[in-house]
Design a protein around this motif. Structure first.
Motif, mmCIF file in Angstrom:
data_model
loop_
_atom_site.group_PDB
_atom_site.id
_atom_site.type_symbol
_atom_site.label_atom_id
_atom_site.label_comp_id
_atom_site.label_asym_id
_atom_site.label_seq_id
_atom_site.Cartn_x
_atom_site.Cartn_y
_atom_site.Cartn_z
ATOM 1 N N GLU A 11 24.886 173.625 -38.710
ATOM 2 C CA GLU A 11 25.750 174.751 -39.111
ATOM 3 C C GLU A 11 27.195 174.547 -38.658
ATOM 4 O OE1 GLU A 11 23.589 174.704 -36.690
ATOM 5 O OE2 GLU A 11 24.129 176.043 -35.040
ATOM 6 N N THR A 17 29.137 178.000 -38.695
ATOM 7 C CA THR A 17 29.426 178.439 -37.328
ATOM 8 C C THR A 17 30.642 177.677 -36.842
ATOM 9 O OG1 THR A 17 27.092 178.835 -36.872
ATOM 10 C CG2 THR A 17 28.501 178.544 -34.956
ATOM 11 N N ASN A 19 32.831 176.014 -33.968
ATOM 12 C CA ASN A 19 32.445 175.355 -32.716
ATOM 13 C C ASN A 19 33.197 175.953 -31.515
ATOM 14 O OD1 ASN A 19 31.511 173.643 -30.778
ATOM 15 N ND2 ASN A 19 32.256 171.766 -31.733
ATOM 16 N N ASN A 21 31.868 176.713 -28.749
ATOM 17 C CA ASN A 21 31.344 176.165 -27.486
ATOM 18 C C ASN A 21 32.225 175.016 -26.967
ATOM 19 O OD1 ASN A 21 29.223 177.924 -27.449
ATOM 20 N ND2 ASN A 21 27.667 176.453 -28.097
ATOM 21 N N GLY A 68 20.658 173.074 -30.302
ATOM 22 C CA GLY A 68 19.416 172.437 -30.727
ATOM 23 C C GLY A 68 18.388 172.277 -29.631
ATOM 24 N N LEU A 69 18.446 173.173 -28.662
ATOM 25 C CA LEU A 69 17.621 173.041 -27.468
ATOM 26 C C LEU A 69 16.279 173.745 -27.606
ATOM 27 C CD1 LEU A 69 17.937 171.823 -24.730
ATOM 28 C CD2 LEU A 69 19.063 173.899 -23.944
ATOM 29 N N GLY A 70 16.190 174.670 -28.548
ATOM 30 C CA GLY A 70 14.949 175.446 -28.696
ATOM 31 C C GLY A 70 13.796 174.549 -29.132
ATOM 32 N N GLY A 144 22.727 176.321 -27.437
ATOM 33 C CA GLY A 144 23.786 176.550 -28.415
ATOM 34 C C GLY A 144 24.319 177.978 -28.374
HETATM 35 P P1 ATP Z 1 17.662 178.683 -29.399
HETATM 36 O O1 ATP Z 1 16.733 178.402 -28.292
HETATM 37 O O2 ATP Z 1 18.076 180.121 -29.490
HETATM 38 O O3 ATP Z 1 17.223 178.109 -30.733
HETATM 39 P P2 ATP Z 1 19.449 176.469 -29.301
HETATM 40 O O4 ATP Z 1 19.930 175.800 -28.074
HETATM 41 O O5 ATP Z 1 18.392 175.768 -30.079
HETATM 42 O O6 ATP Z 1 19.028 177.944 -28.980
HETATM 43 P P3 ATP Z 1 20.904 176.456 -31.694
HETATM 44 O O7 ATP Z 1 19.614 176.693 -32.408
HETATM 45 O O8 ATP Z 1 21.573 175.161 -31.940
HETATM 46 O O9 ATP Z 1 20.727 176.632 -30.164
HETATM 47 O O10 ATP Z 1 21.956 177.614 -31.978
HETATM 48 C C1 ATP Z 1 21.677 178.947 -31.621
HETATM 49 C C2 ATP Z 1 22.844 179.835 -32.031
HETATM 50 O O11 ATP Z 1 24.027 179.459 -31.350
HETATM 51 C C3 ATP Z 1 23.163 179.774 -33.515
HETATM 52 O O12 ATP Z 1 23.546 181.065 -33.968
HETATM 53 C C4 ATP Z 1 24.325 178.849 -33.568
HETATM 54 O O13 ATP Z 1 25.128 179.080 -34.692
HETATM 55 C C5 ATP Z 1 25.052 179.141 -32.262
HETATM 56 N N1 ATP Z 1 25.750 177.919 -31.850
HETATM 57 C C6 ATP Z 1 25.200 176.693 -31.744
HETATM 58 N N2 ATP Z 1 26.120 175.773 -31.398
HETATM 59 C C7 ATP Z 1 27.302 176.437 -31.298
HETATM 60 C C8 ATP Z 1 28.641 176.032 -30.993
HETATM 61 N N3 ATP Z 1 28.935 174.744 -30.722
HETATM 62 N N4 ATP Z 1 29.602 176.966 -30.978
HETATM 63 C C9 ATP Z 1 29.297 178.261 -31.268
HETATM 64 N N5 ATP Z 1 28.069 178.703 -31.575
HETATM 65 C C10 ATP Z 1 27.061 177.809 -31.593
#
Ligand code: ATP
Ligand code: MG
Length: 231
Positions: A11, A17, A19, A21, A68-70, A144
């Motif tokens: 995304e 989304t 960036n 972060n 992408g940690l989930g 994320g």
């Molecule tokens: P989860 O355990 O909730 O799935 P995750 O670590 O897998 O968390 P992602 O699935 O990559 O994270 O993203 C979760 C949310 O955070 C999404 O809404 C995504 O758009 C947002 N997000 C991810 N990366 C960024 C970023 N670099 N900047 C801002 N928002 C982000």
């Protein structure tokens, strides 16, 4: 200290989304005097994550990966980072215990894989959400979701130390093109780095680790340009 940031997420590449972060981490690290040498944005693809993390780890003192940690099928970061370090992934007992202790659900009720981390990883507890972050060698892997990422970074922030810098901005009422020679001279005569940002007034950003050098450079420049208040 030089840090590389790797932002993972399909995304982010499509612009769905923004960036934020990487921008937030950049400011936090700058405030700690740590130099961010590169930000790389990559898709949720295990091989791509493995390749880029491996590459950036070789080039920087530390790598911060977000996203992408989930444990869901589209989250590939745990496997990708494990592969970057030639490790496998395994069920992490301490992570499961942590999840059990904070959430109203037992870890066994959560999606399979929530407590799976690269072998030998140090777990970083998630105070806001569920998926734990982790550290492998000098690679820090954070969620994320911005609020989760911010909170987890606060926990590891003391591990990022550099030399704080002093910054001064000089606003100048001349076109940028007219300033080139003076900026070049500023660069060569003072131990500072100089950034130029055009706008209604040109903003010259002078940065250095020696406060007196930054002040001397700013004074030198102010004496040689037309300031907005001179107009
Ligand atoms: P989860 O355990 O909730 O799935 P995750 O670590 O897998 O968390 P992602 O699935 O990559 O994270 O993203 C979760 C949310 O955070 C999404 O809404 C995504 O758009 C947002 N997000 C991810 N990366 C960024 C970023 N670099 N900047 C801002 N928002 C982000
Ligand atoms: Mg996710």
């Amino acid at each position: 200290m030089r840090v590389a940031i790797v932002s993972v997420g399909d995304e982010l590449l499509t612009g769905e989304t923004v960036n934020t972060n990487a921008a937030w981490l950049g400011r936090q690290l700058r405030d700690r005097g740590v130099n961010v040498g590169r930000v790389t944005v990559i898709p949720d693809d295990q091989q791509e994550i493995a390749r880029v993390v491996n590459e950036q780890h070789a080039a920087a003192d530390a790598v911060i990966v977000t996203g992408g940690l989930g444990p869901t099928h589209d989250d590939r970061t745990v496997e990708g980072v494990a592969a970057a370090f030639g490790r496998s992934v395994e069920f992490h007992e301490a992570a499961r215990e942590w999840i059990d202790s904070i959430s109203e659900y037992a870890a066994s009720d959560l999606v399979d894989g929530t407590a799976v981390l690269p072998t030998g990883a140090r777990q970083l507890p998630n105070q806001v959400g569920v998926a734990p972050g982790f550290v492998v060698e000098n690679c820090y892997v954070l969620p994320g979701v911005p609020e989760e990422m911010h909170q987890m970074f606060e926990e590891i922030a003391p591990e990022f130390v550099g030399e704080p810098t002093k910054v001064t901005v000089v606003e100048i009422a001349e076109p940028e093109s007219a300033l080139l020679e003076r900026i070049e001279q500023l660069r060569t005569e003072f131990p500072v780095s100089v950034g130029s940002y055009p706008g209604d007034n040109v903003r010259i950003r002078i940065e250095g680790t020696e406060e007196s050098a930054v002040e001397d450079a700013a004074r030198w420049l102010r004496d040689r340009v037309q300031m907005p208040e001179d107009r």
